[in-house]
Structure formats: structure tokens, C-alpha cells
Design an enzyme around this catalytic site. Structure first.
Site, short mmCIF file in Angstrom:
data_model
loop_
_atom_site.label_atom_id
_atom_site.label_comp_id
_atom_site.label_asym_id
_atom_site.label_seq_id
_atom_site.Cartn_x
_atom_site.Cartn_y
_atom_site.Cartn_z
N HIS A 1 1.05 -0.75 -0.48
CA HIS A 1 -0.06 -0.32 0.13
C HIS A 1 0.88 1.17 -0.19
O HIS A 1 1.13 1.97 1.38
CB HIS A 1 -1.08 -0.19 1.26
CG HIS A 1 -2.50 -0.68 0.69
ND1 HIS A 1 -2.95 -0.35 0.16
CD2 HIS A 1 -2.29 -2.11 1.47
CE1 HIS A 1 -4.02 -1.68 0.24
NE2 HIS A 1 -3.71 -2.39 1.24
N ASP B 1 -5.71 -13.03 0.23
CA ASP B 1 -6.52 -11.25 0.28
C ASP B 1 -8.14 -11.46 0.09
O ASP B 1 -8.84 -10.60 0.47
CB ASP B 1 -6.09 -10.43 -0.33
CG ASP B 1 -6.69 -9.05 0.13
OD1 ASP B 1 -6.90 -8.69 1.54
OD2 ASP B 1 -5.97 -8.23 -0.94
N LEU C 1 -11.18 -2.22 -5.76
CA LEU C 1 -11.84 -3.96 -5.71
C LEU C 1 -11.37 -3.75 -4.10
O LEU C 1 -9.95 -3.66 -3.91
CB LEU C 1 -10.86 -4.81 -6.19
CG LEU C 1 -10.93 -4.73 -7.34
CD1 LEU C 1 -9.49 -5.29 -8.65
CD2 LEU C 1 -11.33 -6.01 -7.60
N ALA C 2 -11.72 -4.63 -3.03
CA ALA C 2 -11.27 -4.95 -2.00
C ALA C 2 -11.55 -5.77 -1.34
O ALA C 2 -12.04 -6.82 -1.22
CB ALA C 2 -13.11 -3.86 -1.36
N GLY C 3 -10.32 -6.59 -1.58
CA GLY C 3 -9.76 -7.60 -1.65
C GLY C 3 -10.42 -9.01 -2.90
O GLY C 3 -10.67 -8.35 -3.22
#
Length: 388
Positions: free
Chosen positions: A200, A279, A311-313
Site C-alpha cells: 500500500h 486477500d 477492488l476490496a480484497g
């Protein structure tokens, strides 16, 4: 009664044994030999998986949840649902991975997770053997779905509060190395036994190399939430791909990374430094709909978990990650298994608890065919999932 598991080959985390014979009793391994070296014990139950390969159960160092639950719920019911789902897909152990949240919320989750980790499972299921702190020391530019208002500059005192709340269970932390104070925090966390993964991040190549020199050992979901590669400023991505000492995660679902980029990562890191992770978030194993990642909502539609257009995981499982890796790169079963077992265990220093098979350890195995498909998952000597 003893149970004998056999197949064409076994990769035990270090070596290949042909015509293996793994004997389990009361959920633990009592012997690992070759059928060429001894006879199957009289009266034992035999599970012969033919031409397949036996291997250690998978170890996921980056997973937020599944089966409709998030690890930050930190309840016995949540971990049992998550663990049952993961075990059915070959995962034997994992790191419960946090997401950036209000600090008090994070501390509360860490305290409850630590208690549950120490208590252990109440049946044959995957169970966390530690915690991965993903946030709050992340880049605003490359935060992904982590809430911007809750991100923090690296702070040793804040880290220590999280470390103490986790009661020694924090094993890994993702951190953006370019942030002020990051290098000092990497050194400090390392002295406390917490491995650091760079991610990140909008870091330059020099900033990333400084993090490695300070003790960083891996990179979080390579390509995703990272500064783009440039031929004059390789940035964090260029350094991750070329630093031979650095392990590197990858989400191999065909969504987060296209096959060409998986091949590039595999060529760069090789089976010795590649880490397959999911993830995954609470929507894994669930139908399309709305689910939670930490404190915020994520919408699952057609295999994509999205929040605010990002995208969230994922909803990936490690058995599918292995099959995709072999399909995309031509990797062997043994090399693929290394990226799911021995490598993640080495990254977080849990070699004695996950990532390999040995006498005295739980009989947690997977059975993989020549195409990378998981045909059986075995947990504590019990076959939980088996396909013809």
C-alpha cells in the site's frame, strides 16, 4: 485406529518422497515413509489417492475473512465459520488479517483474536496462528479501500499498543516505507518479532531498499496498491521484483492480476520467494450481495468484491490460486505448493507450526492432481473434502 494416506508422491515441505506412506493416529502424524521401505500396518484404514501428490495443508498469511464473516468480528462463531470453509479448500492455518479501522476498534479486535488464537479450535478446521496487521500505516495515494481518515503516520507508541493488545500474536505488518518514521518502525517491529511487509505504498526504489535494509522481509499483494513501474524510477514494484532476498505475495485470481503479470512475478521471484495469498474477505464462498470488510460495506458481483469503485480484497481460495498459478505459468505441483506452504511459513517464522509435514505435527494435508486441482483436504487426519 491408524489411518494411512498414500499417493504417487509426497512433497513434505522440503523434499519429494515417491510412493509415500503417511500414517496418522489421533489426528497427528506418527510416521512418514515410503511404501518401498515398509509394509502398510495391519488393521489400518487406507486412503489411497492414486496418481496424485500429497502435500502440507496451505498457509494463508493474508486473509480478512470468508463464509460471510470478517476476522475482526473476533468471535468463536465467526472463526469457526471461516475455519470450516477454509479447511474444505485445503487451508490448515492462516494469519487473521486486520483492515484499517478506528483505533479502539482495532485494539478490541486484536485482544479478542489473541484470546481465541490461544484457545485453539474445537474441531477439524483451519485456525489462525497469528495476526497480520494491514493498516493503519499505509500510503494515502495507494490506500486501496482503507478509509483515508483512519490512516496514520508510522508511530512506535501506537504500534506498541497494538502489539500489546495482540498479546504476542502479531506476526506480520504491512507498512508503506516512504512514510515519515517508517524505517524506525520497521527496525522496532522487527526487534519485537513482527515481520514487516512493504505495501500500500507509493515508495521510490531507494525508499524500498531502505526498508529492506531495516528488516522488511516481504511485499504485500504485488502490483496491487503499488507505485507503477517506470524505467527511470523502478519504484517499489521494480525493487520488489528484483530484490532476491524479498518474498512477494500475489493474489492469483485472474482479476487482481492478468496471467502475463503472474508470469512476470513468477519469473522474477521463482518458487523460493513467491507467496500465494487470497486477500479474501467475508464474501468468499458466498453468493452475490453486500458484505463487510472491517467496518465498511463491499458489494460482490460476478466474482469481484468492490467498494467505492475499487477492488476490496477477493473471494479467492488457495486451492484455486494453486490451480491458476500452474495454468498461468506452467509451474510444477511441488513449486506451486512451496508458494502456499513453506514460503509463507518462512516469512513469518512459523516453520515449526505450518508449511510442512513432520512426525508429531497435526495430520493436515492436501491432495493435488497433475493439473493443480485439489482432490482432497485432510485436517487432523479427517478427510473433509474429496472429489472423484
Amino acid at each position: 485406529m491408524q489411518t494411512v494416506f498414500t499417493a504417487e508422491r509426497l512433497w513434505d515441505g522440503q523434499r519429494v518422497i515417491h510412493r509415500p506412506m503417511v500414517i496418522a493416529e489421533d489426528g497427528r502424524i506418527v510416521s512418514i515413509t515410503s511404501r518401498d521401505a515398509g509394509e502398510i500396518p495391519t488393521g489400518s484404514q487406507v486412503q489411497d489417492f492414486g496418481a496424485a501428490t500429497l502435500g502440507p495443508a496451505f498457509f494463508d498469511v493474508h486473509i480478512h475473512g470468508s463464509a460471510g464473516h470478517d476476522v475482526m468480528e473476533a468471535t468463536p462463531e465467526a472463526l469457526k465459520s471461516i475455519g470450516s470453509f477454509l479447511a474444505s479448500h485445503g487451508t490448515g492455518a492462516y494469519l487473521a488479517t486486520t483492515v484499517t479501522a478506528a483505533f479502539d476498534t482495532t485494539l478490541n479486535s486484536l485482544e479478542k483474536l489473541a484470546t481465541l488464537i490461544r484457545r485453539g479450535p474445537d474441531g477439524p478446521q483451519a485456525w489462525p496462528i497469528g495476526i497480520h496487521l494491514e493498516g493503519p500505516f499505509l500510503s494515502h495515494e495507494k490506500r486501496g479501500v482503507h478509509p483515508p481518515s483512519l490512516l496514520q503516520a508510522p508511530d512506535i507508541a501506537m504500534f506498541d499498543r497494538m502489539f500489546e493488545a495482540a498479546d504476542g500474536q502479531a506476526r506480520l505488518m504491512t507498512l508503506a516505507p516512504e512514510l515519515p518514521g517508517a524505517i524506525d518502525l520497521i527496525r522496532h517491529a522487527t526487534t519485537r518479532g513482527v515481520r514487516v511487509s512493504v505495501g500500500h505504498s507509493n515508495a521510490t526504489s531507494a525508499e524500498t531498499r531502505a526498508a529492506i535494509a531495516a528488516g522488511a522481509t516481504s511485499a504485500t499483494h504485488t502490483y496491487n496498491a503499488m507505485r507503477a513501474l517506470d524505467h527511470r524510477e523502478p519504484g517499489i514494484l521494480g525493487t520488489v521484483l528484483t530484490a532476491d532476498e524479498l518474498y512477494a505475495e500475489l493474489i492469483c485470481d485472474g482479476i487482481h492480476n492478468m496471467p502475463e503479470m503472474v508470469r512476470l512475478w513468477w519469473k522474477a521471484k521463482g518458487p523460493e520467494r513467491a507467496l500465494l495469498v487470497t486477500d479474501a474477505m467475508s464474501a468468499a464462498g458466498m453468493p452475490d450481495g453486500e458484505y463487510q470488510l472491517g467496518d465498511f460495506a463491499v458489494k460482490l458481483e460476478n466474482g469481484r468484491a468492490m467498494a467505492n469503485g475499487v477492488l476490496a480484497g477477493s473471494v479467492l481460495t488457495l486451492d484455486d490460486a494453486l490451480r491458476n498459478l500452474m495454468k498461468f505459468t506452467g509451474a510444477s505441483v511441488e513449486d506451486g505448493l512451496r508458494a502456499l506452504t513453506a514460503n509463507p511459513a518462512a516469512v513469518v517464522g512459523c516453520d515449526d507450526r505450518a508449511g510442512s509435514l513432520a512426525v508429531g505435527r497435526p495430520a493436515n494435508l492436501v491432495v493435488i492432481n497433475s493439473t493443480g486441482k485439489m482432490v482432497a483436504s485432510i485436517h487432523a487426519g479427517t478427510v473433509l473434502a474429496c472429489e472423484a
